[in-house]
Write a protein that holds these residues in place. Sequence first.
Motif, PDB file in Angstrom:
ATOM      1  N   ASP A 155       0.810  -1.224   0.000  1.00 17.89           N
ATOM      2  CA  ASP A 155       0.000   0.000   0.000  1.00 17.89           C
ATOM      3  C   ASP A 155       0.849   1.283   0.000  1.00 17.89           C
ATOM      4  OD1 ASP A 155       1.007   0.152   2.537  1.00 17.89           O
ATOM      5  OD2 ASP A 155      -0.908   0.148   3.581  1.00 17.89           O
ATOM      6  N   GLY A 156       2.177   1.105  -0.185  1.00 15.15           N
ATOM      7  CA  GLY A 156       3.044   2.289  -0.303  1.00 15.15           C
ATOM      8  C   GLY A 156       3.353   2.998   1.002  1.00 15.15           C
ATOM      9  N   THR A 157       3.109   2.338   2.150  1.00 17.07           N
ATOM     10  CA  THR A 157       3.336   3.017   3.445  1.00 17.07           C
ATOM     11  C   THR A 157       4.787   3.469   3.599  1.00 17.07           C
ATOM     12  OG1 THR A 157       1.560   1.849   4.565  1.00 17.07           O
ATOM     13  CG2 THR A 157       3.306   2.687   5.951  1.00 17.07           C
ATOM     14  N   LEU A 158       5.739   2.560   3.329  1.00 11.93           N
ATOM     15  CA  LEU A 158       7.147   2.904   3.554  1.00 11.93           C
ATOM     16  C   LEU A 158       7.598   4.014   2.605  1.00 11.93           C
ATOM     17  CD1 LEU A 158       9.621   2.278   5.232  1.00 11.93           C
ATOM     18  CD2 LEU A 158      10.187   0.407   3.678  1.00 11.93           C
ATOM     19  N   ALA A 159       7.017   4.023   1.415  1.00 10.89           N
ATOM     20  CA  ALA A 159       7.377   5.051   0.426  1.00 10.89           C
ATOM     21  C   ALA A 159       7.046   6.453   0.944  1.00 10.89           C
ATOM     22  CB  ALA A 159       6.655   4.782  -0.886  1.00 10.89           C
ATOM     23  N   ARG A 160       6.151   6.526   1.940  1.00 13.34           N
ATOM     24  CA  ARG A 160       5.831   7.835   2.506  1.00 13.34           C
ATOM     25  C   ARG A 160       7.033   8.412   3.255  1.00 13.34           C
ATOM     26  NH1 ARG A 160      -0.050   7.694   3.410  1.00 13.34           N
ATOM     27  NH2 ARG A 160       0.056   8.401   5.541  1.00 13.34           N
ATOM     28  N   MET A 161       7.871   7.507   3.806  1.00 14.52           N
ATOM     29  CA  MET A 161       9.055   7.961   4.532  1.00 14.52           C
ATOM     30  C   MET A 161      10.336   7.755   3.715  1.00 14.52           C
ATOM     31  SD  MET A 161       8.949   9.466   7.387  1.00 14.52           S
ATOM     32  CE  MET A 161       7.620   9.992   8.456  1.00 14.52           C
ATOM     33  N   ILE A 162      10.251   7.033   2.583  1.00 15.01           N
ATOM     34  CA  ILE A 162      11.412   6.852   1.691  1.00 15.01           C
ATOM     35  C   ILE A 162      10.938   7.209   0.278  1.00 15.01           C
ATOM     36  CG2 ILE A 162      13.205   5.265   0.854  1.00 15.01           C
ATOM     37  CD1 ILE A 162      12.824   3.565   3.307  1.00 15.01           C
TER      38      ILE A 162
END
Length: 167
Positions: A155-162
Motif C-alpha cells: 500500500d506504499g506506506t514505507l514510500a511515505r518515509m522513503i
Amino acid sequence: MTSSTPQAYRPAQIALHWFVMVGIVVQIAIHEPMVRETTAQFAGLAPDPADTTLAMMHGLLGTLIFVAVLVRLWLRYRYGVPGHAEGTTSAQALIAGLVHNALYLCLLGMGITGMVTRSGVANLGDLHFVINIAMVTLILLHAGAALFNQFVRKDGTLARMIPALRR
Ligand code: HEM
Ligand code: HEM
C-alpha cells in the motif's frame, strides 16, 4: 494548524524521522560509559576519564534528538501529516495513531529523564532504562508494520518515509 491534509510528509519531516532513528541506534550503542559515569557521579566518586568522551557524546546527541523531536512535533502541528494509506481499516489507523503518539511520548520521556539525571537533579536512570525498553518494543512493532504494509499489502506506506520507493 494546517487547514487541509497534506498529500505527503515534508522533506524536513522525513529527514528528521531518519535522523532520530540513526541517533537512537548510536545512543543505545554508546550508553555504557554514560551509565558508569552516572553511577560514579551519584556515588560521589570521580568518573573514569576513559568514559568522559562517549558520555558527553551520549548527552549531546540525546539532546539533539530531543530538539529534533520538538521540531517534528511543531512541523506536525503546523503542516499536519498525510492521511493513512489507501485500504487502511479504522482499527489499523487507530493502532498506528496510538503507536505514533506513544513513540513521541517515549522520545520526550527519554530526553527529559536523561537530562534530569545528567544534570544531577535526580537519578531517573531506571526510568530512562524502562522507557527505552518500551520505545524499542514500539519501534520494532512500528518498523514491522511499515515493512509488512509496503511489501505484503503493497500500500506504499514505507514510500511515505522513503520517497525513492515511490512509483
Ligand atoms: C527510532 C526508530 C523510529 C521512530 C522513533 C519512529 C517514529 C515514527 C513516528 C513518531 C512516526 C509518525 C510521524 C508523524 O505522523 O508525525 C513515524 C512514521 C513512519 N515511520 Fe517511523 N520511526 C522509527 C523507525 C522507523 C523504521 C525503521 C521504519 C521502516 C522500516 C519506519 C517507517 C515509518 C513510516 C513508513 C512512517 C509513515 C507512516 C504513515 O504515515 O502511515 N520508521 N515514525
Ligand atoms: C532517545 C535518546 C536516548 C536514548 C535512546 C538513550 C539510551 C540510553 C540507554 C539505553 C541507557 C542505559 C540505561 C541503563 O542501562 O540503565 C542510557 C543511560 C543514560 N542516558 Fe540516555 N538515551 C537517550 C537520551 C539521553 C539524553 C538526552 C541524556 C541527557 C542529556 C541521556 C543521559 C543518560 C544518562 C545520564 C544515563 C545513565 C543512567 C543510569 O545511570 O542509569 N540520555 N541512555
